[in-house]
Design an enzyme around this catalytic site. Sequence first.
Site, PDB file in Angstrom:
ATOM      1  N   HIS A   1      -7.582  -0.665 -10.273  1.00  0.00           N
ATOM      2  CA  HIS A   1      -6.862  -1.937 -10.227  1.00  0.00           C
ATOM      3  C   HIS A   1      -7.831  -3.052  -9.875  1.00  0.00           C
ATOM      4  O   HIS A   1      -8.907  -2.822  -9.328  1.00  0.00           O
ATOM      5  CB  HIS A   1      -5.728  -1.894  -9.187  1.00  0.00           C
ATOM      6  CG  HIS A   1      -6.201  -1.904  -7.758  1.00  0.00           C
ATOM      7  ND1 HIS A   1      -6.368  -3.068  -7.036  1.00  0.00           N
ATOM      8  CD2 HIS A   1      -6.556  -0.891  -6.914  1.00  0.00           C
ATOM      9  CE1 HIS A   1      -6.784  -2.775  -5.815  1.00  0.00           C
ATOM     10  NE2 HIS A   1      -6.915  -1.459  -5.710  1.00  0.00           N
ATOM     11  N   CYS A   2      -7.445  -4.297 -10.230  1.00  0.00           N
ATOM     12  CA  CYS A   2      -8.209  -5.465  -9.807  1.00  0.00           C
ATOM     13  C   CYS A   2      -7.338  -6.246  -8.834  1.00  0.00           C
ATOM     14  O   CYS A   2      -6.545  -5.647  -8.105  1.00  0.00           O
ATOM     15  CB  CYS A   2      -8.639  -6.307 -11.004  1.00  0.00           C
ATOM     16  SG  CYS A   2      -7.294  -6.840 -12.072  1.00  0.00           S
ATOM     17  N   THR A   3      -7.453  -7.541  -8.780  1.00  0.00           N
ATOM     18  CA  THR A   3      -6.706  -8.299  -7.782  1.00  0.00           C
ATOM     19  C   THR A   3      -5.231  -8.438  -8.119  1.00  0.00           C
ATOM     20  O   THR A   3      -4.419  -8.695  -7.230  1.00  0.00           O
ATOM     21  CB  THR A   3      -7.303  -9.713  -7.623  1.00  0.00           C
ATOM     22  OG1 THR A   3      -7.388 -10.324  -8.916  1.00  0.00           O
ATOM     23  CG2 THR A   3      -8.681  -9.644  -6.999  1.00  0.00           C
TER      24      THR A   3
ATOM     25  N   VAL B   1      -0.915  -5.777  -5.707  1.00  0.00           N
ATOM     26  CA  VAL B   1      -1.194  -4.673  -6.606  1.00  0.00           C
ATOM     27  C   VAL B   1      -1.798  -3.469  -5.892  1.00  0.00           C
ATOM     28  O   VAL B   1      -1.585  -2.320  -6.300  1.00  0.00           O
ATOM     29  CB  VAL B   1      -2.124  -5.135  -7.752  1.00  0.00           C
ATOM     30  CG1 VAL B   1      -3.510  -5.487  -7.225  1.00  0.00           C
ATOM     31  CG2 VAL B   1      -2.218  -4.078  -8.841  1.00  0.00           C
TER      32      VAL B   1
ATOM     33  N   ARG C   1      -3.837  -6.585 -11.300  1.00  0.00           N
ATOM     34  CA  ARG C   1      -3.416  -5.711 -12.396  1.00  0.00           C
ATOM     35  C   ARG C   1      -3.731  -4.247 -12.142  1.00  0.00           C
ATOM     36  O   ARG C   1      -4.766  -3.913 -11.565  1.00  0.00           O
ATOM     37  CB  ARG C   1      -4.115  -6.112 -13.702  1.00  0.00           C
ATOM     38  CG  ARG C   1      -4.146  -7.577 -13.992  1.00  0.00           C
ATOM     39  CD  ARG C   1      -4.913  -7.852 -15.274  1.00  0.00           C
ATOM     40  NE  ARG C   1      -5.382  -9.238 -15.305  1.00  0.00           N
ATOM     41  CZ  ARG C   1      -5.987  -9.798 -16.337  1.00  0.00           C
ATOM     42  NH1 ARG C   1      -6.206  -9.105 -17.414  1.00  0.00           N
ATOM     43  NH2 ARG C   1      -6.378 -11.053 -16.278  1.00  0.00           N
TER      44      ARG C   1
END
Length: 462
Positions: free
Chosen positions: A26-28, A70, A30
């Site tokens: 995951h990113c910030t 997320v 998504r």
Amino acid sequence: MSKYNELAKALPDAVGGRENVAYFQHCTTRLRFNVKDRSRVDLKKIEAMDKVVGTQWSNEELQVIIGPAVAEAYRTICKEMGMEEQGAVEEPSGQGLGGKKLTPLSLVTGIMDGISGSITPLIPMMIGGGMIKVIYMLANMAGVLPESSTTYQILYWLGDAFIYFFPVFLGATSAKKFGANQGVGMLLGALLIYPAFINAAAEGTALTIFGLPVYVTNYSTTVIPIILTVWVLGKVEKLVSAVCPDILKACLVPTFSLLIVAPVMLVLTAPFGYFVGTYITAAVIWIYETIGFLGVAALCALLPLMVMTGMHTMMTPYWTTAFASLGYDPFFLPAMILSNLNQATAAFAVGLKARNPKLKSTALSCAATAFIAGVTEPAMFGITLKYKKPLYAALVGNAAAGLTAGLLKAACYAFPGSGGLFAIVTFVGPGSNLIRFLLALAAGVAVTFVMTMILGFEEEGM
């Protein structure tokens, strides 16, 4: 109990099951799934799920937009799927990349995926380090933390460390991405910034390894050299493991992998990556110096589209090198911050204009997230892209802001921990740099807001 339990139970089936997931991180904002078979993914089912803002494909990666929370969703889904966090499983064998025929397009997308997948796990570190810079700069401006203070010095070191030690951090994350040993990846990254090695570069000392000439330079702040090296490491470890007896693998695989990859790194991959990064930076600076304000305007206008596809991470080698060589960035980061704040403005305008209470609440919430945290994906996928006309307004506003910033030569003097309003302090620099940036911001926000209000949008169910 996590609020993402229901999502964690439903999402794995919608992406084709655990066995269809080759890589999950995951990113910030998504969740990012590399899947083996796209046809097994049910996008409509995913988009209808509670807590999901939107979805999109980026190359062969499925991105499920959740928002700033997320990380909690990711942990809950990993637990449900029985996967280690940021873990990878073997991809099916076949030609080229991901079992597909190797083509120029697949090669480019594979490179983008490798760089993006290596950098994405480091975004929280980059945000934290950048915010530390914002804090001590604000405290210094307010007169409560002079530069002579040891507290200031330590905070400065802390905010600077994430860029200086980038090769070590990338050694770990790229190892996860490419299925190599993290410890070995970190050790190779550490070699690139070992003090004696950097001193040899500064003094012009010639070095060799096994009789081969070593290209000696300062690799701190670099990105591509270690990512490329760890990609090779992943291949070498598999080859060494295949010929080693099981009882000796724990000892021989890391040892022989280091003996093979270290010379390859120092003689081939690190110099090649260094020159690629250097030429990327030189090309970007040439564009800036040649067409100046037009280049900033074009980049700023295109940034929302780059963020949608993850292409913005490809600029990391540029801005890290720019800070190391110039001490500032006049191109990418100013455009990025202006674009973020214009996305926030478009969502805010939608919130003001909307008659549907749910849309109004969602738009204002997305705008607040973008303004404060600089996280634009909820605003983009939940509002502007969904209703299209607000996105068009933001693109025009971006062009106006970038044009103004380019004409006035506004530059960013520190990596912004937040791409929102807190990033403004990073434009404190020589002369009236901060004022020049604020003028560019005002131009972009004004154009975006007015155009969003004029163009309007079609509300669902209205």
